[in-house]
Design a protein around this motif. Structure first.
Motif, PDB file in Angstrom:
ATOM      1  N   GLY A 283      -5.439 -10.924  -3.870  1.00  0.00           N
ATOM      2  CA  GLY A 283      -6.153 -11.484  -2.739  1.00  0.00           C
ATOM      3  C   GLY A 283      -6.605 -12.910  -2.982  1.00  0.00           C
ATOM      4  N   GLY A 284      -5.837 -13.652  -3.807  1.00  0.00           N
ATOM      5  CA  GLY A 284      -6.170 -15.048  -4.062  1.00  0.00           C
ATOM      6  C   GLY A 284      -7.206 -15.255  -5.142  1.00  0.00           C
ATOM      7  N   VAL A 285      -7.686 -14.186  -5.763  1.00  0.00           N
ATOM      8  CA  VAL A 285      -8.694 -14.298  -6.815  1.00  0.00           C
ATOM      9  C   VAL A 285      -8.005 -14.263  -8.171  1.00  0.00           C
ATOM     10  CG1 VAL A 285     -10.742 -13.263  -7.849  1.00  0.00           C
ATOM     11  CG2 VAL A 285     -10.410 -13.185  -5.354  1.00  0.00           C
ATOM     12  N   ALA A 286      -8.211 -15.274  -8.989  1.00  0.00           N
ATOM     13  CA  ALA A 286      -7.550 -15.358 -10.289  1.00  0.00           C
ATOM     14  C   ALA A 286      -8.171 -14.392 -11.282  1.00  0.00           C
ATOM     15  CB  ALA A 286      -7.642 -16.784 -10.823  1.00  0.00           C
ATOM     16  N   PHE A 287      -7.341 -13.940 -12.191  1.00  0.00           N
ATOM     17  CA  PHE A 287      -7.804 -13.053 -13.250  1.00  0.00           C
ATOM     18  C   PHE A 287      -8.864 -13.732 -14.109  1.00  0.00           C
ATOM     19  CE2 PHE A 287      -7.587 -11.929 -17.706  1.00  0.00           C
ATOM     20  CZ  PHE A 287      -7.641 -10.558 -17.687  1.00  0.00           C
ATOM     21  N   VAL A 288      -9.951 -13.029 -14.367  1.00  0.00           N
ATOM     22  CA  VAL A 288     -10.978 -13.483 -15.302  1.00  0.00           C
ATOM     23  C   VAL A 288     -11.363 -12.285 -16.165  1.00  0.00           C
ATOM     24  CG1 VAL A 288     -13.262 -14.480 -15.624  1.00  0.00           C
ATOM     25  CG2 VAL A 288     -11.879 -15.182 -13.666  1.00  0.00           C
ATOM     26  N   GLY A 289     -11.079 -12.358 -17.466  1.00  0.00           N
ATOM     27  CA  GLY A 289     -11.407 -11.271 -18.373  1.00  0.00           C
ATOM     28  C   GLY A 289     -12.783 -11.444 -18.977  1.00  0.00           C
ATOM     29  N   VAL A 290     -13.279 -10.384 -19.587  1.00  0.00           N
ATOM     30  CA  VAL A 290     -14.610 -10.433 -20.189  1.00  0.00           C
ATOM     31  C   VAL A 290     -14.689 -11.511 -21.266  1.00  0.00           C
ATOM     32  CG1 VAL A 290     -14.092  -8.581 -21.854  1.00  0.00           C
ATOM     33  CG2 VAL A 290     -16.461  -9.042 -21.219  1.00  0.00           C
ATOM     34  N   LEU A 291     -13.573 -11.772 -21.973  1.00  0.00           N
ATOM     35  CA  LEU A 291     -13.587 -12.797 -23.015  1.00  0.00           C
ATOM     36  C   LEU A 291     -13.371 -14.202 -22.469  1.00  0.00           C
ATOM     37  CD1 LEU A 291     -11.807 -11.121 -26.054  1.00  0.00           C
ATOM     38  CD2 LEU A 291     -14.223 -11.118 -25.395  1.00  0.00           C
ATOM     39  N   ASP A 292     -13.023 -14.321 -21.180  1.00  0.00           N
ATOM     40  CA  ASP A 292     -13.034 -15.633 -20.542  1.00  0.00           C
ATOM     41  C   ASP A 292     -14.465 -16.029 -20.206  1.00  0.00           C
ATOM     42  OD1 ASP A 292     -10.180 -16.126 -20.390  1.00  0.00           O
ATOM     43  OD2 ASP A 292     -10.122 -14.510 -18.911  1.00  0.00           O
ATOM     44  N   THR A 293     -15.233 -15.056 -19.749  1.00  0.00           N
ATOM     45  CA  THR A 293     -16.632 -15.309 -19.403  1.00  0.00           C
ATOM     46  C   THR A 293     -17.500 -15.433 -20.642  1.00  0.00           C
ATOM     47  OG1 THR A 293     -16.287 -14.001 -17.395  1.00  0.00           O
ATOM     48  CG2 THR A 293     -18.564 -14.489 -17.999  1.00  0.00           C
ATOM     49  N   TYR A 294     -17.195 -14.652 -21.668  1.00  0.00           N
ATOM     50  CA  TYR A 294     -17.961 -14.655 -22.927  1.00  0.00           C
ATOM     51  C   TYR A 294     -16.977 -14.892 -24.071  1.00  0.00           C
ATOM     52  CZ  TYR A 294     -20.881 -12.330 -19.531  1.00  0.00           C
ATOM     53  OH  TYR A 294     -21.562 -12.021 -18.374  1.00  0.00           O
ATOM     54  N   PRO A 295     -16.561 -16.137 -24.292  1.00  0.00           N
ATOM     55  CA  PRO A 295     -15.452 -16.449 -25.195  1.00  0.00           C
ATOM     56  C   PRO A 295     -15.837 -16.449 -26.674  1.00  0.00           C
ATOM     57  CG  PRO A 295     -16.318 -18.460 -24.246  1.00  0.00           C
ATOM     58  CD  PRO A 295     -17.075 -17.333 -23.595  1.00  0.00           C
ATOM     59  N   ASN A 296     -14.821 -16.763 -27.479  1.00  0.00           N
ATOM     60  CA  ASN A 296     -14.971 -17.002 -28.925  1.00  0.00           C
ATOM     61  C   ASN A 296     -15.226 -15.737 -29.732  1.00  0.00           C
ATOM     62  OD1 ASN A 296     -14.693 -19.826 -28.474  1.00  0.00           O
ATOM     63  ND2 ASN A 296     -16.868 -19.923 -27.911  1.00  0.00           N
ATOM     64  N   ALA A 297     -14.663 -14.611 -29.294  1.00  0.00           N
ATOM     65  CA  ALA A 297     -14.723 -13.399 -30.110  1.00  0.00           C
ATOM     66  C   ALA A 297     -13.912 -13.601 -31.382  1.00  0.00           C
ATOM     67  CB  ALA A 297     -14.184 -12.212 -29.330  1.00  0.00           C
ATOM     68  N   SER A 298     -14.383 -13.017 -32.480  1.00  0.00           N
ATOM     69  CA  SER A 298     -13.643 -13.097 -33.733  1.00  0.00           C
ATOM     70  C   SER A 298     -12.388 -12.238 -33.690  1.00  0.00           C
ATOM     71  CB  SER A 298     -14.530 -12.654 -34.893  1.00  0.00           C
ATOM     72  OG  SER A 298     -15.619 -13.530 -35.050  1.00  0.00           O
ATOM     73  N   ALA A 299     -12.493 -11.071 -33.042  1.00  0.00           N
ATOM     74  CA  ALA A 299     -11.362 -10.162 -32.879  1.00  0.00           C
ATOM     75  C   ALA A 299     -11.645  -9.277 -31.672  1.00  0.00           C
ATOM     76  CB  ALA A 299     -11.148  -9.314 -34.125  1.00  0.00           C
ATOM     77  N   ALA A 300     -10.580  -8.838 -30.996  1.00  0.00           N
ATOM     78  CA  ALA A 300     -10.784  -8.068 -29.767  1.00  0.00           C
ATOM     79  C   ALA A 300      -9.618  -7.114 -29.540  1.00  0.00           C
ATOM     80  CB  ALA A 300     -10.926  -9.005 -28.575  1.00  0.00           C
ATOM     81  N   TYR A 301      -9.935  -5.830 -29.375  1.00  0.00           N
ATOM     82  CA  TYR A 301      -8.932  -4.789 -29.189  1.00  0.00           C
ATOM     83  C   TYR A 301      -9.313  -3.961 -27.973  1.00  0.00           C
ATOM     84  CZ  TYR A 301      -8.635  -6.193 -34.063  1.00  0.00           C
ATOM     85  OH  TYR A 301      -8.569  -6.941 -35.201  1.00  0.00           O
ATOM     86  N   SER A 302      -8.356  -3.725 -27.084  1.00  0.00           N
ATOM     87  CA  SER A 302      -8.683  -2.974 -25.875  1.00  0.00           C
ATOM     88  C   SER A 302      -7.418  -2.441 -25.227  1.00  0.00           C
ATOM     89  CB  SER A 302      -9.429  -3.864 -24.880  1.00  0.00           C
ATOM     90  OG  SER A 302      -9.787  -3.127 -23.714  1.00  0.00           O
ATOM     91  N   LEU A 303      -7.604  -1.464 -24.331  1.00  0.00           N
ATOM     92  CA  LEU A 303      -6.516  -0.976 -23.496  1.00  0.00           C
ATOM     93  C   LEU A 303      -6.590  -1.601 -22.098  1.00  0.00           C
ATOM     94  CD1 LEU A 303      -6.328   2.783 -24.530  1.00  0.00           C
ATOM     95  CD2 LEU A 303      -4.996   0.840 -25.371  1.00  0.00           C
ATOM     96  N   ARG A 304      -7.353  -2.675 -21.957  1.00  0.00           N
ATOM     97  CA  ARG A 304      -7.299  -3.522 -20.762  1.00  0.00           C
ATOM     98  C   ARG A 304      -7.093  -4.950 -21.238  1.00  0.00           C
ATOM     99  NH1 ARG A 304     -13.377  -5.133 -18.660  1.00  0.00           N
ATOM    100  NH2 ARG A 304     -14.489  -4.894 -20.645  1.00  0.00           N
TER     101      ARG A 304
END
Length: 270
Positions: free
Chosen positions: A16-37
């Motif tokens: 619907g014209g809304v760009a993808f924004v992930g949780v690590l885009d909003t809260y960046p700089n994780a040392s490591a990140a693992y997920s099923l999304r």
């Protein structure tokens, strides 16, 4: 099959014209990140690499156009068989993939054709015996703020093997943040069933949270080294439960902790 439409907040992929924004885009700089999304807009890899039980064939499984886990692709590859995790890919951009080359120690995601669930989404099942994923390269990166989407078990993430007493654990009655110099946090209120669990170190004080509810006690002490194993305490007890997402920062996230947890709680329907 579970069907997901976005992240609750923020929204997923182009829709619907809304760009993808992930949780690590909003809260960046994780040392490591693992997920099923999908956690980060610029991440172009897969979620996991799986091994199929009937012939040991392997395949990478990624995401849908909305950024959710591609369960259809997994079901097509596995069929009525079972599937186990060979690699859980690091979405942080730092390349710290979690791996397990020993078939008998690989956590399971599909049991005879049925994908493991967690909340309203999917998860990875650890058997409580020897299942684990190795991330040895993270050992030197201090762990300051941690987020899990998991059911409680004896151990969720084993820490550095140099000191066997260092680990993080979430059980049905308490949370444990254990180093050679730190004791046990307890209790976490009603810590049973699927939940978002986290730890944060702020001004040298460590607090555990379950669905944003703080532990009754805190710990005071210096930061320790990073994780070496997901799913067991090195040389000791293993995690028996389901883990769907795990990421951490080497910095204090007190100012954004509640918002990060709210994102996970909304996405997993907890």
């Amino acid at each position: 099959m579970l069907i997901g439409y976005g992240y609750g907040y923020p929204r997923s992929m182009q829709f619907g014209g809304v760009a993808f924004v992930g949780v690590l885009d909003t809260y960046p700089n994780a040392s490591a990140a693992y997920s099923l999304r999908k956690l980060r807009a610029n991440y172009t890899g897969s979620a996991i690499r799986v091994r199929r039980s009937n012939d040991n064939a392997e395949s990478d499984i990624g995401f849908t156009a909305l950024g959710d886990f591609n369960d259809s692709a997994l079901s097509t590859f596995v069929g009525a068989n079972s599937a186990f995790i060979v690699t859980w890919y690091d979405q942080s951009g730092n390349g710290y993939n979690a791996t397990q080359s020993t078939a008998a120690a690989q956590p399971r995601i599909v049991n005879t054709g049925t994908i493991q669930t967690f909340g309203t989404r999917f998860g990875i099942s650890f058997d409580g015996s020897d299942d684990s994923l190795d991330v040895v390269a993270l050992d030197a990166i201090p762990l300051e703020s941690v987020y899990f989407a998991n059911t409680p078990g004896s151990d969720v993430a084993g820490l550095t093997a140099r000191v066997a007493t260092e680990y993080i654990a979430i059980s049905s009655t308490n949370a444990r943040y254990r180093t050679a110099s730190l004791n046990t946090l307890q209790p976490l209120t009603s810590n049973a069933g699927a939940a978002i669990n986290s730890f944060n170190r702020s001004s040298n004080v460590i607090t555990a949270y379950r669905n944003s509810v703080a532990s009754a006690t805190t710990l005071t002490g210096a930061a320790h080294t990073g994780i070496q194993v997901i799913g067991r305490r090195p040389g000791s007890t293993a995690f028996g439960g389901v883990l769907s997402e795990f990421f951490y920062y080497n910095s204090d996230k007190a100012s954004t902790r509640a918002a990060i947890e709210a994102n996970l709680i909304a996405y997993y329907g907890l």
